[in-house]
Motif scaffolding. Structure first.
Motif, PDB file in Angstrom:
ATOM      1  N   ARG A 207     -10.968   4.460   0.058  1.00 41.52           N
ATOM      2  CA  ARG A 207     -11.291   4.918  -1.292  1.00 41.52           C
ATOM      3  C   ARG A 207     -12.791   4.838  -1.538  1.00 41.52           C
ATOM      4  O   ARG A 207     -13.415   5.783  -2.061  1.00 41.52           O
ATOM      5  CB  ARG A 207     -10.547   4.078  -2.333  1.00 41.52           C
ATOM      6  CG  ARG A 207     -10.757   4.545  -3.771  1.00 41.52           C
ATOM      7  CD  ARG A 207     -10.120   3.592  -4.767  1.00 41.52           C
ATOM      8  NE  ARG A 207     -10.783   2.304  -4.763  1.00 41.52           N
ATOM      9  CZ  ARG A 207     -11.927   2.052  -5.411  1.00 41.52           C
ATOM     10  NH1 ARG A 207     -12.531   3.022  -6.084  1.00 41.52           N
ATOM     11  NH2 ARG A 207     -12.463   0.858  -5.376  1.00 41.52           N
ATOM     12  N   LEU A 208     -13.379   3.703  -1.133  1.00 43.00           N
ATOM     13  CA  LEU A 208     -14.828   3.536  -1.314  1.00 43.00           C
ATOM     14  C   LEU A 208     -15.608   4.540  -0.473  1.00 43.00           C
ATOM     15  O   LEU A 208     -16.641   5.071  -0.914  1.00 43.00           O
ATOM     16  CB  LEU A 208     -15.235   2.103  -0.953  1.00 43.00           C
ATOM     17  CG  LEU A 208     -14.692   1.002  -1.871  1.00 43.00           C
ATOM     18  CD1 LEU A 208     -15.048  -0.362  -1.324  1.00 43.00           C
ATOM     19  CD2 LEU A 208     -15.233   1.167  -3.287  1.00 43.00           C
ATOM     20  N   GLU A 209     -15.123   4.793   0.769  1.00 39.19           N
ATOM     21  CA  GLU A 209     -15.799   5.773   1.616  1.00 39.19           C
ATOM     22  C   GLU A 209     -15.745   7.166   1.001  1.00 39.19           C
ATOM     23  O   GLU A 209     -16.735   7.904   1.024  1.00 39.19           O
ATOM     24  CB  GLU A 209     -15.157   5.786   3.007  1.00 39.19           C
ATOM     25  CG  GLU A 209     -15.446   4.544   3.837  1.00 39.19           C
ATOM     26  CD  GLU A 209     -14.682   4.542   5.152  1.00 39.19           C
ATOM     27  OE1 GLU A 209     -13.859   5.473   5.356  1.00 39.19           O
ATOM     28  OE2 GLU A 209     -14.913   3.628   5.962  1.00 39.19           O
ATOM     29  N   THR A 210     -14.580   7.511   0.427  1.00 39.46           N
ATOM     30  CA  THR A 210     -14.449   8.820  -0.215  1.00 39.46           C
ATOM     31  C   THR A 210     -15.388   8.936  -1.410  1.00 39.46           C
ATOM     32  O   THR A 210     -16.054   9.964  -1.603  1.00 39.46           O
ATOM     33  CB  THR A 210     -12.993   9.037  -0.664  1.00 39.46           C
ATOM     34  OG1 THR A 210     -12.130   8.969   0.480  1.00 39.46           O
ATOM     35  CG2 THR A 210     -12.826  10.391  -1.322  1.00 39.46           C
ATOM     36  N   GLU A 211     -15.443   7.865  -2.213  1.00 40.84           N
ATOM     37  CA  GLU A 211     -16.342   7.885  -3.369  1.00 40.84           C
ATOM     38  C   GLU A 211     -17.797   7.960  -2.931  1.00 40.84           C
ATOM     39  O   GLU A 211     -18.611   8.654  -3.556  1.00 40.84           O
ATOM     40  CB  GLU A 211     -16.109   6.634  -4.222  1.00 40.84           C
ATOM     41  CG  GLU A 211     -14.762   6.622  -4.931  1.00 40.84           C
ATOM     42  CD  GLU A 211     -14.575   5.380  -5.771  1.00 40.84           C
ATOM     43  OE1 GLU A 211     -15.469   4.494  -5.733  1.00 40.84           O
ATOM     44  OE2 GLU A 211     -13.537   5.273  -6.460  1.00 40.84           O
ATOM     45  N   ARG A 212     -18.130   7.240  -1.863  1.00 41.35           N
ATOM     46  CA  ARG A 212     -19.514   7.264  -1.377  1.00 41.35           C
ATOM     47  C   ARG A 212     -19.884   8.654  -0.864  1.00 41.35           C
ATOM     48  O   ARG A 212     -20.976   9.164  -1.136  1.00 41.35           O
ATOM     49  CB  ARG A 212     -19.696   6.235  -0.261  1.00 41.35           C
ATOM     50  CG  ARG A 212     -21.118   6.154   0.289  1.00 41.35           C
ATOM     51  CD  ARG A 212     -21.223   5.038   1.303  1.00 41.35           C
ATOM     52  NE  ARG A 212     -20.408   5.305   2.464  1.00 41.35           N
ATOM     53  CZ  ARG A 212     -20.811   6.037   3.501  1.00 41.35           C
ATOM     54  NH1 ARG A 212     -22.016   6.576   3.506  1.00 41.35           N
ATOM     55  NH2 ARG A 212     -20.023   6.230   4.534  1.00 41.35           N
ATOM     56  N   GLU A 213     -18.964   9.279  -0.121  1.00 41.26           N
ATOM     57  CA  GLU A 213     -19.242  10.625   0.383  1.00 41.26           C
ATOM     58  C   GLU A 213     -19.400  11.616  -0.762  1.00 41.26           C
ATOM     59  O   GLU A 213     -20.275  12.490  -0.720  1.00 41.26           O
ATOM     60  CB  GLU A 213     -18.102  11.071   1.315  1.00 41.26           C
ATOM     61  CG  GLU A 213     -18.075  10.316   2.639  1.00 41.26           C
ATOM     62  CD  GLU A 213     -16.868  10.659   3.478  1.00 41.26           C
ATOM     63  OE1 GLU A 213     -16.068  11.510   3.011  1.00 41.26           O
ATOM     64  OE2 GLU A 213     -16.729  10.099   4.577  1.00 41.26           O
ATOM     65  N   ALA A 214     -18.562  11.461  -1.794  1.00 36.88           N
ATOM     66  CA  ALA A 214     -18.685  12.350  -2.947  1.00 36.88           C
ATOM     67  C   ALA A 214     -20.015  12.144  -3.655  1.00 36.88           C
ATOM     68  O   ALA A 214     -20.668  13.115  -4.085  1.00 36.88           O
ATOM     69  CB  ALA A 214     -17.524  12.107  -3.916  1.00 36.88           C
ATOM     70  N   ALA A 215     -20.428  10.862  -3.761  1.00 37.32           N
ATOM     71  CA  ALA A 215     -21.710  10.569  -4.406  1.00 37.32           C
ATOM     72  C   ALA A 215     -22.871  11.133  -3.588  1.00 37.32           C
ATOM     73  O   ALA A 215     -23.844  11.662  -4.145  1.00 37.32           O
ATOM     74  CB  ALA A 215     -21.874   9.061  -4.582  1.00 37.32           C
ATOM     75  N   LEU A 216     -22.780  11.017  -2.251  1.00 39.45           N
ATOM     76  CA  LEU A 216     -23.837  11.567  -1.393  1.00 39.45           C
ATOM     77  C   LEU A 216     -23.903  13.085  -1.515  1.00 39.45           C
ATOM     78  O   LEU A 216     -24.993  13.666  -1.564  1.00 39.45           O
ATOM     79  CB  LEU A 216     -23.585  11.155   0.062  1.00 39.45           C
ATOM     80  CG  LEU A 216     -23.875   9.697   0.411  1.00 39.45           C
ATOM     81  CD1 LEU A 216     -23.466   9.413   1.851  1.00 39.45           C
ATOM     82  CD2 LEU A 216     -25.359   9.376   0.226  1.00 39.45           C
TER      83      LEU A 216
END
Length: 458
Positions: free
Chosen positions: A251-260
């Motif tokens: 979940r955190l990786e998905t959010e981080r990728e979306a933020a990037l």
């Protein structure tokens, strides 16, 4: 039929040692196996009280207490174990069956004692129990859920973390097939296929992703490591199934990728706007230059326009490549040099030799490098080709693990040491930008031309 067989033959065929005792616990009979197993002589045994055998080695309180109860109460003893250290033989574990009998005719009572030496069996069982406790201890200390399955995918043991993570009860887990756990919530086709078909063929599987929605705990993403092991001796197959709950991590990786992605889109938009703004400033400066009558002022405005356009070229490349912080040196520097030459009016007479490596340049390097190139190329165009109908100019960029080398050369007449090139401003800017890059600029000039070499540390 049994009455027709010699009793001695029956006794001799038994695996256990046999003693016949009187009610006073005096040895009336001892089988050959008893004598061999406990290394005693028959003549020293018959007629001797059991507690006195072997210089008192059989004075075992627990054993004598059981035999005394048989004498007093007529009870039967089965599978009674005695762990005792004999002076000559060492430690022995004995399993005893004993009962009271009455001889027909004279009514005399005797105690039959069958003794089996189970020392090895007992030690093996104890060692197995120690290994079991150790294994369970290791399993329970793991921070990740772990299941041990048999070859039928039934749960042999599970770690505490498994129970806590998946909210299941130990009693409802041990001994049940994996796909029966929790009312079938582990009936996951890809997992069962992995354990049934893949693991037996490959002996182990690592980092296998399973995404599943559990009724009580919701959707989970589980990273599985599975390994098949064999028990020595009986070759029993077992499956170790280690699990890592990576739901929160994913979940955190998905959010981080979306933020990037969002940040990259914003930076790309920013680059595009900077490019447009620089182009607009360049156009305004060009318009102002055309209104000036003073030649020196016009030249200064043109130089300013060229410097702004050099930076704008960087952002045009960023926008074209859909990048936010990196351009390819070959595309960026080649277009920059060609634009400078085209705007100078020398493009038809001048032959360009461009050998720029496809090296990625961060904007931190690309901006000052582009400005350096603009100053040097513009200076060469001004002085090397002012009175010539044709000529050659070259730009190259080479890189290794430690340095990047940029070379700019022309085949002009060289620089007059007494001349003031670009009133000295271009030279000062070049030195300042070289220092910003942490590089060194060297110039060699003579009748065959001028060569600038800029060495930048990686």
């Amino acid at each position: 039929m049994i009455r027709q067989i010699d009793h001695a033959e029956i006794v001799a065929s038994l695996r256990e040692s046999l003693l016949v005792l009187t009610e006073e616990l005096v040895v009336e009979y001892a089988s050959d196996r008893f004598c061999r197993t406990f290394d005693v002589e028959r003549q020293e045994t018959i007629g001797c009280p059991l507690a006195d055998l072997g210089n008192g080695q059989w004075d075992i309180p627990a054993l004598l207490e059981q035999l005394g109860r048989i004498v007093r109460e007529g009870t039967t003893v089965e599978d009674f174990e005695v762990d005792h250290v004999f002076e000559q033989l060492g430690r022995r574990v004995m399993r005893l069956n004993a009962r009271k009998t009455e001889r027909p005719g004279n009514g005399s009572r005797r105690i039959l004692v069958a003794i089996e030496d189970v020392t090895r069996e007992s030690d093996a069982t104890a060692e197995l129990e120690r290994q079991r406790l150790l294994s369970n201890g290791i399993v329970d200390t793991l921070r990740e859920p772990l299941l041990v399955l048999d070859d039928r995918l039934s749960v042999v043991t599970a770690s505490r973390c498994f129970y806590a993570t998946f909210q299941v009860d130990q009693k409802a887990t041990i001994g049940r097939r994996l796909d029966d756990l929790g009312n079938g919530q582990w009936d996951i086709p890809e997992l069962l296929d992995l354990l049934t078909n893949v693991v037996p063929q490959n002996s182990s599987v690592e980092d296998f992703d399973v995404r599943h929605t559990f009724p009580d705990i919701g959707e989970k993403i589980i990273l599985l490591n599975a390994r098949k092991v064999f028990r020595e001796g009986n070759h029993t197959g077992m499956l170790l199934l280690a699990m890592q709950d990576v739901t929160e991590q994913r979940r955190l990786e998905t959010e981080r990728e979306a933020a990037l992605e969002q940040a990259e889109r914003l930076l790309e938009e920013l680059n595009h706007r900077v490019m447009n703004s620089l182009s607009m400033f360049g156009s305004i400066i060009a318009m102002e230059a055309r209104t000036l009558t003073d030649a020196e002022c016009q030249a200064a405005f043109k130089r300013m326009h060229a410097r702004i356009d050099a930076v704008a070229a960087l952002y045009r490349n960023l926008s074209k490549a859909h990048s936010v912080d990196t351009v390819q040196a070959d595309a960026y520097l080649t277009i920059l040099v060609e634009d400078i030459v085209a705007s100078s009016g020398h493009s038809e007479a001048l032959t360009l030799d461009l050998k720029v490596a496809a090296e990625p340049l961060s904007t931190r390097i690309a901006v000052p490098l582009g400005l350096i190139l603009n100053e040097v190329v513009t200076n060469s165009l001004k002085y090397a080709y002012s009175e010539r109908s044709e000529g050659r100019m070259g730009v190259s960029l080479e890189a290794d693990d430690k340095t990047m080398t940029v070379t700019i050369w022309d085949d002009g007449p060289g620089i007059d040491p007494e001349a003031r090139v670009d009133s000295g401003l271009g030279q000062k800017l070049t030195e300042a930008f070289s220092g910003q890059l942490g590089g060194e600029m060297h110039r060699d000039s003579g009748p065959d031309g001028t060569r600038y070499t800029l060495t930048i540390p990686r």
